[in-house]
Enzyme design. Sequence first.
Site, PDB file in Angstrom:
ATOM      1  N   GLU A   1     -13.675  43.401  -2.420  1.00 36.48           N
ATOM      2  CA  GLU A   1     -12.805  42.110  -1.702  1.00 36.48           C
ATOM      3  C   GLU A   1     -13.254  42.250  -0.263  1.00 36.48           C
ATOM      4  O   GLU A   1     -13.354  43.188   0.343  1.00 36.48           O
ATOM      5  CB  GLU A   1     -11.550  42.469  -1.922  1.00 36.48           C
TER       6      GLU A   1
ATOM      7  N   ASP B   1     -14.271  31.444  -3.682  1.00 37.11           N
ATOM      8  CA  ASP B   1     -14.004  30.009  -2.828  1.00 37.11           C
ATOM      9  C   ASP B   1     -15.246  29.308  -3.205  1.00 37.11           C
ATOM     10  O   ASP B   1     -16.333  29.499  -3.065  1.00 37.11           O
ATOM     11  CB  ASP B   1     -14.099  30.778  -1.295  1.00 37.11           C
TER      12      ASP B   1
HETATM   13  C1  LIG Z   1      -9.743  31.798  -4.195  1.00 34.50           C
HETATM   14  S1  LIG Z   1      -9.655  33.614  -3.894  1.00 34.50           S
HETATM   15  C2  LIG Z   1      -9.548  34.101  -5.818  1.00 34.50           C
HETATM   16  C3  LIG Z   1      -8.633  35.517  -6.053  1.00 34.50           C
HETATM   17  C4  LIG Z   1      -8.671  36.110  -7.255  1.00 34.50           C
HETATM   18  N1  LIG Z   1      -9.957  36.250  -7.868  1.00 34.50           N
HETATM   19  C5  LIG Z   1      -7.735  35.035  -8.230  1.00 34.50           C
HETATM   20  O1  LIG Z   1      -8.284  34.243  -9.087  1.00 34.50           O
HETATM   21  O2  LIG Z   1      -6.502  35.071  -8.035  1.00 34.50           O
HETATM   22  C6  LIG Z   1     -11.114  34.314  -3.594  1.00 34.50           C
HETATM   23  C7  LIG Z   1     -11.259  35.672  -3.092  1.00 34.50           C
HETATM   24  O3  LIG Z   1     -12.548  36.058  -2.791  1.00 34.50           O
HETATM   25  C8  LIG Z   1     -12.489  36.637  -1.854  1.00 34.50           C
HETATM   26  N2  LIG Z   1     -13.967  36.459  -1.249  1.00 34.50           N
HETATM   27  C9  LIG Z   1     -14.440  35.405  -0.840  1.00 34.50           C
HETATM   28  N3  LIG Z   1     -15.975  35.456  -0.377  1.00 34.50           N
HETATM   29  C10 LIG Z   1     -16.172  36.801  -0.628  1.00 34.50           C
HETATM   30  C11 LIG Z   1     -17.262  37.557  -0.603  1.00 34.50           C
HETATM   31  N4  LIG Z   1     -18.230  37.186  -0.178  1.00 34.50           N
HETATM   32  N5  LIG Z   1     -17.197  38.821  -1.088  1.00 34.50           N
HETATM   33  C12 LIG Z   1     -16.024  39.449  -1.513  1.00 34.50           C
HETATM   34  N6  LIG Z   1     -14.965  38.862  -1.631  1.00 34.50           N
HETATM   35  C13 LIG Z   1     -14.833  37.306  -1.140  1.00 34.50           C
HETATM   36  C14 LIG Z   1     -11.636  36.112  -0.832  1.00 34.50           C
HETATM   37  O4  LIG Z   1     -11.228  36.968   0.050  1.00 34.50           O
HETATM   38  C15 LIG Z   1     -10.125  35.989  -1.588  1.00 34.50           C
HETATM   39  O5  LIG Z   1      -9.507  36.968  -1.880  1.00 34.50           O
END
Ligand SMILES: C[S@@+](CC[C@H](N)C(=O)[O-])C[C@H]1O[C@@H](n2cnc3c(N)ncnc32)[C@H](O)[C@@H]1O
Length: 220
Positions: free
Chosen positions: A69, A119
């Site tokens: 994360e 995202d």
């Molecule tokens: C929209 S949230 C979805 C969270 C979870 N997977 C869910 O479905 O409830 C996207 C998550 O991905 C993380 N994230 C975004 N870009 C990332 C990256 N390049 N590497 C790791 N994590 C990332 C964000 O911080 C966020 O916690």
Amino acid sequence: MGRSLKYEIPGVDPRVALDEWAEKGWSGIFGTVAGSEPRSRVLEIGFGRGEFLLDLASSAPEVEFVGVEVSFKRTLKMARKVARAALANVRLVEGRAEEAIRAVPEPASLDAIWINFSDPWPKRRHAHRRVLQPEFVAAAAAALAPGGHLYVATDDVPYAHQIDEVLSAEPGLQNAYAPWPFVSEVKGRRQTGYEAQWREEGRPMHFFSYQRRGAGASDG
Ligand SMILES: C[S@@+](CC[C@H](N)C(=O)[O-])C[C@H]1O[C@@H](n2cnc3c(N)ncnc32)[C@H](O)[C@@H]1O
């Protein structure tokens, strides 16, 4: 409560540095004996508030889980939850998915990679920030053991098109849902935190499942 207590972990801290994971390998970070009976290994990218990972890990104590994360705060909060639940089979890496996927120790070692509601970066000028890009997917395919699965979910229609293009173009992977590019429901699938929110808003679901080709894959 003093300010410093905010950062305390109520038990064993499950966080490891990316370098440490890459150097020590799975047995090094889980404290198991290298070369002993093979264990199932699973990666979740972008675990967010961590509901999905906590649920998976508590129902499969014999499986080793690593969650990646990018957010420091989310990783800290999740570290507290993992420690409180005393889950010995979870480690957390605070870092970018793009770096972590290339650093996975022991290539071809993963049984599954989960990427839930990554995202979508809807603005065209931000689209290059999406995690599901060809280089990332090639590295994910290389990290999977033959027969291992890459599971991807999104509620975003343009991102779903991109995911379909990128996954179907990766020669190391085959679509487990063929002839369909994705399905909109998966029986028995656990819901993620964001998914519950998006479903309430009536957003469409897209679930992809791709399998690493090679010995062990369902049709080679
Ligand atoms: C929209 S949230 C979805 C969270 C979870 N997977 C869910 O479905 O409830 C996207 C998550 O991905 C993380 N994230 C975004 N870009 C990332 C990256 N390049 N590497 C790791 N994590 C990332 C964000 O911080 C966020 O916690």
